[in-house]
Design an enzyme around this catalytic site. Structure first.
Site, short mmCIF file in Angstrom:
data_model
loop_
_atom_site.label_atom_id
_atom_site.label_comp_id
_atom_site.label_asym_id
_atom_site.label_seq_id
_atom_site.Cartn_x
_atom_site.Cartn_y
_atom_site.Cartn_z
N SER A 38 0.80 -1.22 0.00
CA SER A 38 0.00 0.00 0.00
C SER A 38 0.83 1.27 0.00
O SER A 38 0.36 2.32 -0.44
CB SER A 38 -0.95 0.01 1.20
OG SER A 38 -0.24 -0.17 2.41
N HIS A 263 -0.29 6.38 5.97
CA HIS A 263 0.18 6.10 4.61
C HIS A 263 0.55 7.41 3.90
O HIS A 263 0.11 8.49 4.30
CB HIS A 263 -0.91 5.39 3.80
CG HIS A 263 -1.01 3.93 4.09
ND1 HIS A 263 -1.60 3.44 5.22
CD2 HIS A 263 -0.59 2.83 3.40
CE1 HIS A 263 -1.56 2.12 5.23
NE2 HIS A 263 -0.94 1.73 4.13
#
Length: 282
Positions: A38, A263
């Site tokens: 990711s 992230h």
């Protein structure tokens, strides 16, 4: 510089013509395969492309880098990917809802591949899950470091041989490719910024230290296999999750930009592409 290069090429072509030689062919288009998890796929960054469960963005670093290189891109990055998903199918889901399986990422490689980027390891070590468990709104609480330190160290050690096998697998399937492997970036500055990011100072240092230790394994394995390692921690200084909305390259526990928690955001993915591109040019 570009004009100078065009002039040099033109002069060489004219000289070759005078000597009865054929003009040199255009440089071959880069055949680029992006592998990874990711951090590379860019979940929740607009716009979505590919299998929805992979959280793959058209603005992840692979797409930005491919545009800069004018490369043909096969992006098979996928949220949740571990090293084993290079050679095994991966089950995906969104919010706990099954979204099917995707093929092994190595299926995208071939003998015509000339560039491979890889970002892997975060899920093997389980850092996002541990970071979530370390979230703490009580400044007097016991740090989570003692609970997870040994486990993270063991997982990090176990990851080394797995990455070695992945790099061997890439080379076997794409023998002509340049292999570029990224580390992970700076997620939180020294001592953190509680309560903006709800993790105690000791745990902020433990979590980023775990990222740095994993990066060390990635660097050492990449170098040993003749690949190019990309350090993302050093250039990320001043862009961690403690910074302002406009400066941060990664999001914290509650994103303030369109991106998944813990992230990279679109600005981070673009910065990573620039860093990788600069290394390739060098």
């Amino acid at each position: 510089m570009k004009r100078l290069l065009h002039g040099m090429v033109g002069a060489l072509v004219l000289a070759g013509t005078a000597l009865g030689l054929t003009a040199p062919a255009e440089a071959a288009t880069v055949q680029y395969v992006a592998l990874g998890d990711s951090m590379a796929s860019g979940p929740l960054i607009p716009n979505i492309t590919g299998p929805v469960g992979c959280g793959r963005s058209t603005n992840n670093y692979a797409h930005k880098l491919a545009a800069a290189l004018n490369a043909n891109l096969r992006d098979v990055t996928c949220s949740g990917a571990k090293s084993k998903h290079m050679t095994e199918s991966q089950s995906t889901s969104v919010g706990g809802v099954d979204t099917g399986t995707v093929p092994p990422q190595f299926d995208a490689l071939s003998t015509s591949t000339t560039l491979v980027t890889l970002t892997i390891g975060g899920n093997d070590v389980g850092l996002v899950g541990i970071a979530e468990d370390c979230m703490n709104l009580d400044p007097t609480a016991t740090p989570c470091k003692g609970e997870f330190e040994a486990e993270v160290a063991q997982r990090t050690a176990d990851f080394g041989p797995r990455l070695s096998a992945v790099l061997d697998g890439i080379r076997a399937r794409a023998p002509q490719a340049r292999i570029v492997v990224t580390g992970y970036g700076l997620y939180i500055k020294k001592d953190g910024c509680w309560p903006l990011q709800p993790v105690l100072p000791t745990d902020a240092n433990f979590l980023q230290g775990a990222v740095n230790a994993m990066n060390g394994v990635i660097r050492d394995q990449t170098t040993a296999h003749g690949g190019t390692y990309i350090d993302l921690v050093t250039p990320s200084a001043g862009h961690d999750a403690c910074q302002s909305t406009s400066k941060r390259w990664v999001e914290g526990y509650v994103p303030v930009n369109l991106a998944a928690p813990l992230h990279p955001n679109a600005q981070g993915e673009a910065a990573y592409a620039t860093i990788i591109g600069s290394k390739l040019n060098a």
